[in-house]
Design a protein around this motif. Structure first.
Motif, mmCIF file in Angstrom:
data_model
loop_
_atom_site.group_PDB
_atom_site.id
_atom_site.type_symbol
_atom_site.label_atom_id
_atom_site.label_comp_id
_atom_site.label_asym_id
_atom_site.label_seq_id
_atom_site.Cartn_x
_atom_site.Cartn_y
_atom_site.Cartn_z
ATOM 1 N N MET A 1 6.021 57.307 35.157
ATOM 2 C CA MET A 1 5.553 58.050 33.995
ATOM 3 C C MET A 1 4.107 58.481 34.232
ATOM 4 S SD MET A 1 5.371 56.874 29.988
ATOM 5 C CE MET A 1 6.982 57.368 29.448
ATOM 6 N N ASP A 2 3.775 59.643 33.782
ATOM 7 C CA ASP A 2 2.446 60.222 33.909
ATOM 8 C C ASP A 2 1.411 59.306 33.246
ATOM 9 O OD1 ASP A 2 0.147 61.769 32.859
ATOM 10 O OD2 ASP A 2 1.171 63.469 33.770
ATOM 11 N N GLU A 3 0.277 59.105 33.912
ATOM 12 C CA GLU A 3 -0.775 58.213 33.394
ATOM 13 C C GLU A 3 -1.287 58.669 32.028
ATOM 14 O OE1 GLU A 3 -5.271 56.970 34.577
ATOM 15 O OE2 GLU A 3 -3.804 57.028 36.209
ATOM 16 N N ASN A 4 -1.411 59.982 31.815
ATOM 17 C CA ASN A 4 -1.859 60.486 30.513
ATOM 18 C C ASN A 4 -0.853 60.163 29.421
ATOM 19 O OD1 ASN A 4 -4.305 61.551 31.363
ATOM 20 N ND2 ASN A 4 -3.392 63.509 31.906
ATOM 21 N N LYS A 5 0.447 60.239 29.726
ATOM 22 C CA LYS A 5 1.478 59.897 28.740
ATOM 23 C C LYS A 5 1.409 58.428 28.371
ATOM 24 C CE LYS A 5 5.015 63.250 29.952
ATOM 25 N NZ LYS A 5 6.395 63.405 30.436
ATOM 26 N N ILE A 6 1.210 57.574 29.370
ATOM 27 C CA ILE A 6 1.108 56.141 29.106
ATOM 28 C C ILE A 6 -0.084 55.864 28.199
ATOM 29 C CG2 ILE A 6 0.640 53.895 30.155
ATOM 30 C CD1 ILE A 6 2.201 54.927 32.630
ATOM 31 N N ARG A 7 -1.226 56.460 28.511
ATOM 32 C CA ARG A 7 -2.435 56.271 27.707
ATOM 33 C C ARG A 7 -2.229 56.791 26.288
ATOM 34 N NH1 ARG A 7 -6.603 59.382 30.155
ATOM 35 N NH2 ARG A 7 -5.963 58.253 31.989
ATOM 36 N N ARG A 8 -1.652 57.996 26.166
ATOM 37 C CA ARG A 8 -1.394 58.596 24.851
ATOM 38 C C ARG A 8 -0.460 57.716 24.043
ATOM 39 N NH1 ARG A 8 2.099 63.226 25.782
ATOM 40 N NH2 ARG A 8 3.693 61.651 25.634
ATOM 41 N N ASN A 9 0.627 57.256 24.643
ATOM 42 C CA ASN A 9 1.583 56.435 23.916
ATOM 43 C C ASN A 9 0.970 55.109 23.492
ATOM 44 O OD1 ASN A 9 3.434 58.465 24.222
ATOM 45 N ND2 ASN A 9 4.631 57.433 25.781
ATOM 46 N N THR A 10 0.126 54.539 24.318
ATOM 47 C CA THR A 10 -0.535 53.281 23.976
ATOM 48 C C THR A 10 -1.467 53.479 22.784
ATOM 49 O OG1 THR A 10 -0.419 52.548 26.271
ATOM 50 C CG2 THR A 10 -2.010 51.436 24.855
ATOM 51 N N VAL A 11 -2.215 54.566 22.780
ATOM 52 C CA VAL A 11 -3.120 54.859 21.664
ATOM 53 C C VAL A 11 -2.307 55.059 20.384
ATOM 54 C CG1 VAL A 11 -4.727 56.566 20.724
ATOM 55 C CG2 VAL A 11 -4.979 55.790 23.077
ATOM 56 N N LEU A 12 -1.225 55.832 20.458
ATOM 57 C CA LEU A 12 -0.384 56.046 19.276
ATOM 58 C C LEU A 12 0.193 54.727 18.770
ATOM 59 C CD1 LEU A 12 1.574 59.286 20.227
ATOM 60 C CD2 LEU A 12 -0.112 59.025 18.400
ATOM 61 N N ASP A 13 0.668 53.901 19.682
ATOM 62 C CA ASP A 13 1.236 52.614 19.288
ATOM 63 C C ASP A 13 0.214 51.768 18.529
ATOM 64 O OD1 ASP A 13 3.545 53.384 20.592
ATOM 65 O OD2 ASP A 13 3.253 52.053 22.311
ATOM 66 N N LYS A 14 -1.005 51.710 19.044
ATOM 67 C CA LYS A 14 -2.045 50.903 18.402
ATOM 68 C C LYS A 14 -2.459 51.475 17.044
ATOM 69 C CE LYS A 14 -3.910 48.793 22.514
ATOM 70 N NZ LYS A 14 -5.068 48.551 23.357
ATOM 71 N N MET A 15 -2.527 52.812 16.965
ATOM 72 C CA MET A 15 -2.922 53.446 15.701
ATOM 73 C C MET A 15 -1.888 53.214 14.604
ATOM 74 S SD MET A 15 -4.363 57.204 16.791
ATOM 75 C CE MET A 15 -3.999 57.821 15.175
ATOM 76 N N LEU A 16 -0.636 53.195 14.981
ATOM 77 C CA LEU A 16 0.427 53.231 13.984
ATOM 78 C C LEU A 16 1.148 51.907 13.767
ATOM 79 C CD1 LEU A 16 1.879 56.679 15.026
ATOM 80 C CD2 LEU A 16 0.478 56.179 13.030
ATOM 81 N N GLU A 17 0.828 50.891 14.571
ATOM 82 C CA GLU A 17 1.521 49.626 14.393
ATOM 83 C C GLU A 17 1.216 49.040 13.015
ATOM 84 O OE1 GLU A 17 0.254 47.014 17.505
ATOM 85 O OE2 GLU A 17 -1.786 46.865 16.739
ATOM 86 N N ASP A 18 2.220 48.430 12.445
ATOM 87 C CA ASP A 18 2.095 47.794 11.123
ATOM 88 C C ASP A 18 1.649 48.762 10.035
ATOM 89 O OD1 ASP A 18 2.787 45.339 12.300
ATOM 90 O OD2 ASP A 18 0.697 44.953 12.817
ATOM 91 N N SER A 19 1.994 50.023 10.162
ATOM 92 C CA SER A 19 1.616 51.000 9.144
ATOM 93 C C SER A 19 2.775 51.191 8.169
ATOM 94 C CB SER A 19 1.258 52.337 9.796
ATOM 95 O OG SER A 19 2.393 52.877 10.433
ATOM 96 N N ASP A 20 2.448 51.695 7.007
ATOM 97 C CA ASP A 20 3.491 51.947 6.012
ATOM 98 C C ASP A 20 3.555 53.429 5.654
ATOM 99 O OD1 ASP A 20 1.110 52.085 4.667
ATOM 100 O OD2 ASP A 20 1.782 50.936 2.933
ATOM 101 N N TYR A 21 3.282 54.275 6.638
ATOM 102 C CA TYR A 21 3.344 55.715 6.431
ATOM 103 C C TYR A 21 4.794 56.145 6.227
ATOM 104 C CZ TYR A 21 -1.261 55.360 8.556
ATOM 105 O OH TYR A 21 -2.545 55.000 8.860
ATOM 106 N N GLU A 22 4.955 57.227 5.492
ATOM 107 C CA GLU A 22 6.280 57.800 5.301
ATOM 108 C C GLU A 22 6.411 59.136 6.009
ATOM 109 O OE1 GLU A 22 7.148 58.002 1.147
ATOM 110 O OE2 GLU A 22 6.781 55.883 0.849
ATOM 111 N N LEU A 23 5.299 59.875 6.096
ATOM 112 C CA LEU A 23 5.312 61.210 6.672
ATOM 113 C C LEU A 23 4.191 61.332 7.693
ATOM 114 C CD1 LEU A 23 6.192 64.229 6.732
ATOM 115 C CD2 LEU A 23 4.599 64.605 4.838
ATOM 116 N N ILE A 24 4.531 61.819 8.877
ATOM 117 C CA ILE A 24 3.539 62.097 9.912
ATOM 118 C C ILE A 24 3.678 63.564 10.289
ATOM 119 C CG2 ILE A 24 2.778 61.601 12.260
ATOM 120 C CD1 ILE A 24 3.772 58.747 11.832
ATOM 121 N N THR A 25 2.573 64.296 10.186
ATOM 122 C CA THR A 25 2.572 65.712 10.523
ATOM 123 C C THR A 25 1.677 65.920 11.738
ATOM 124 O OG1 THR A 25 2.832 66.250 8.182
ATOM 125 C CG2 THR A 25 2.176 68.044 9.648
ATOM 126 N N LEU A 26 2.206 66.597 12.748
ATOM 127 C CA LEU A 26 1.472 66.868 13.980
ATOM 128 C C LEU A 26 1.259 68.364 14.131
ATOM 129 C CD1 LEU A 26 3.560 64.619 16.373
ATOM 130 C CD2 LEU A 26 1.353 64.062 15.372
#
Length: 70
Positions: A1-26
């Motif tokens: 897997m591309d190093e940038n994808k791994i870094r991006r996914n890790t950042v997203l995982d940390k930002m969103l873990e244990d969250s109670d969001y219902e809607l995410i808009t990108l």
């Protein structure tokens, strides 16, 4: 897997873990392709399949990705 994808996914995982969001808009900018943005949406769906995820081409030149979480 591309190093940038791994870094991006890790950042997203940390930002969103244990969250109670219902809607995410990108908003993806000039430096991200539709395919890359779709991969991000897919990854977010794997984190929590209950989230509603919306994707729009924002075309912003400075930020590759803007994310709103409600």
């Amino acid at each position: 897997m591309d190093e940038n994808k791994i870094r991006r996914n890790t950042v997203l995982d940390k930002m969103l873990e244990d969250s109670d969001y219902e809607l995410i808009t990108l908003y993806y900018g000039e430096d991200i392709t539709k395919e890359e943005a779709d991969e991000i949406v897919e990854h977010l769906g794997e984190i929590n399949e209950d989230w509603e995820i919306e994707l729009f081409h924002g075309g912003q030149p400075l930020y590759p990705l803007l994310m709103s979480m409600e």
